[in-house]
Design a protein around this motif. Structure first.
Motif, PDB file in Angstrom:
ATOM      1  N   ARG A  81       0.902  -1.014   0.120  1.00  0.00           N
ATOM      2  CA  ARG A  81       0.050  -0.316   0.018  1.00  0.00           C
ATOM      3  C   ARG A  81       0.805   1.285   0.111  1.00  0.00           C
ATOM      4  N   TYR A  82       1.950   1.458   0.605  1.00  0.00           N
ATOM      5  CA  TYR A  82       2.455   2.429   0.542  1.00  0.00           C
ATOM      6  C   TYR A  82       3.908   2.439  -0.238  1.00  0.00           C
ATOM      7  N   ARG A  83       3.968   1.845  -1.343  1.00  0.00           N
ATOM      8  CA  ARG A  83       4.920   1.535  -2.390  1.00  0.00           C
ATOM      9  C   ARG A  83       5.447   2.754  -2.511  1.00  0.00           C
ATOM     10  N   GLN A 122      -0.839   8.408  -1.722  1.00  0.00           N
ATOM     11  CA  GLN A 122       0.573   9.059  -1.633  1.00  0.00           C
ATOM     12  C   GLN A 122       1.328   9.670  -2.769  1.00  0.00           C
ATOM     13  N   ARG A 123       1.237   9.775  -4.401  1.00  0.00           N
ATOM     14  CA  ARG A 123       1.783  10.716  -4.481  1.00  0.00           C
ATOM     15  C   ARG A 123       1.300  12.009  -4.178  1.00  0.00           C
ATOM     16  N   GLU A 124       0.205  11.916  -3.962  1.00  0.00           N
ATOM     17  CA  GLU A 124      -0.344  13.848  -3.622  1.00  0.00           C
ATOM     18  C   GLU A 124       0.905  13.845  -2.321  1.00  0.00           C
ATOM     19  N   ALA A 125       0.852  12.959  -1.329  1.00  0.00           N
ATOM     20  CA  ALA A 125       1.938  13.501   0.056  1.00  0.00           C
ATOM     21  C   ALA A 125       3.244  13.753   0.016  1.00  0.00           C
ATOM     22  N   ILE A 126       3.994  13.248  -1.652  1.00  0.00           N
ATOM     23  CA  ILE A 126       5.525  12.847  -1.779  1.00  0.00           C
ATOM     24  C   ILE A 126       5.590  14.209  -2.485  1.00  0.00           C
ATOM     25  N   ARG A 127       4.555  14.455  -3.846  1.00  0.00           N
ATOM     26  CA  ARG A 127       4.493  16.476  -4.285  1.00  0.00           C
ATOM     27  C   ARG A 127       4.763  17.225  -2.747  1.00  0.00           C
ATOM     28  N   ALA A 128       3.786  17.117  -2.481  1.00  0.00           N
ATOM     29  CA  ALA A 128       3.262  18.315  -0.754  1.00  0.00           C
ATOM     30  C   ALA A 128       5.194  17.936  -0.184  1.00  0.00           C
ATOM     31  N   PHE A 129       5.540  16.788  -0.141  1.00  0.00           N
ATOM     32  CA  PHE A 129       7.254  17.256   0.962  1.00  0.00           C
ATOM     33  C   PHE A 129       7.553  17.646  -0.039  1.00  0.00           C
TER      34      PHE A 129
END
Lengths: 135, 130
Positions: free
Chosen positions: B23-25, B72-79
């Motif tokens: 789920r968190y790949r 996940q993608r959105e969280a990574i982008r915001a980070f």
């Protein structure tokens, strides 16, 4: 506005963490809530700054386990951090008062009282060209 | 066996094996990149905090109805991009100017400074966005 925001991150982090211990995600949410979303930490950039403040002795962090997901690191302000917060808050107040004075003079339609290169308490204002601020 | 729900990989009352859960790949792939680039003294803490942060951001979006992969993608982008975060960590450790320039060039590419210039955007004071 971006230039104004730079440099105030540590001040804001120290202020929020002085009120209660928070972990990074909470700190970001707290700032968003308090400023109605106008100010926001660049998420990933927050952590190197927190680590630096911790290395400088201004913050202390402790890891707390969580039943849901990875552990969280909570930060709180040390005594030295509190003194630094006071210093930065004073600097910010002086700076914003000087800017307000300049803007008010302009709004009144005249040159107003010229404050030149001196700050409100006789300290030199450090105004770099093109919005860049020197320390 | 795929995960059947939130935080269930470790069983009831146990910390989830989030890092083993497919789920968190995307998050784990991002964290691997961050770990490769971050300075040694900060690496473990930076990656652990990034993991927790991305986990929180993702789960918050999922609870709002966003699909897990998108969250996940959105969280990574915001980070933020891993090279940029790693570079900020190097900078915060007081990397000497000469090495800083070389590292910046290697991680971000020559001439790439991002908004406001590298030292402004990556300074040890962190960064605020609108």
């Amino acid at each position: 506005m971006q230039d104004l925001r730079k440099g105030s991150t540590a001040l804001l982090a120290l202020q929020l963490l002085d009120e209660e211990p928070l972990y990074g995600f909470q700190l970001i949410e707290a700032l968003r809530a308090r400023t109605g979303g106008v100010l926001d930490f660049a998420e990933g950039m927050l952590y190197p700054m927190l680590h630096k403040l911790e290395r400088d002795g201004l913050l202390e962090g402790d890891w707390r386990p969580s039943l849901e997901g990875p552990p969280r690191k909570y930060y709180r302000v040390t005594d030295a951090g509190r003194r630094e917060l006071e210093r930065r808050r004073r600097d910010w107040t002086e700076f914003s008062a000087a800017v307000d004075a300049a803007l008010d003079a302009r709004r009144r339609g005249g040159a107003g009282k010229v404050i030149g290169r001196r700050g409100v308490k006789g300290r030199a204002l450090d105004l770099a060209p093109a919005g860049r601020t020197r320390r | 066996m795929p995960s059947s729900g939130r935080h269930d990989a470790g069983g009831p009352g146990q910390p989830a094996n989030y890092h083993l859960d497919g789920r968190y790949r995307y998050i784990e792939r991002y964290l691997s990149q961050l770990a490769r680039l971050a300075p040694g003294g900060d690496r473990d803490e930076l990656v652990m905090e990034a993991r927790r942060h991305l986990f929180d951001a993702m789960e918050s979006a999922v609870s709002d109805g966003v699909p897990a992969e998108t969250a996940q993608r959105e969280a990574i982008r915001a980070f933020g991009p891993a090279p940029r975060i790693a570079l900020a960590a190097w900078r915060a450790r007081g990397l000497p100017g000469v090495r800083w320039a070389a590292l910046r060039s290697r991680l971000l590419g020559r001439g790439q400074s991002g908004s406001g210039g590298a030292t402004g955007a990556l300074g040890t004071e962190g960064e605020l966005t609108a």
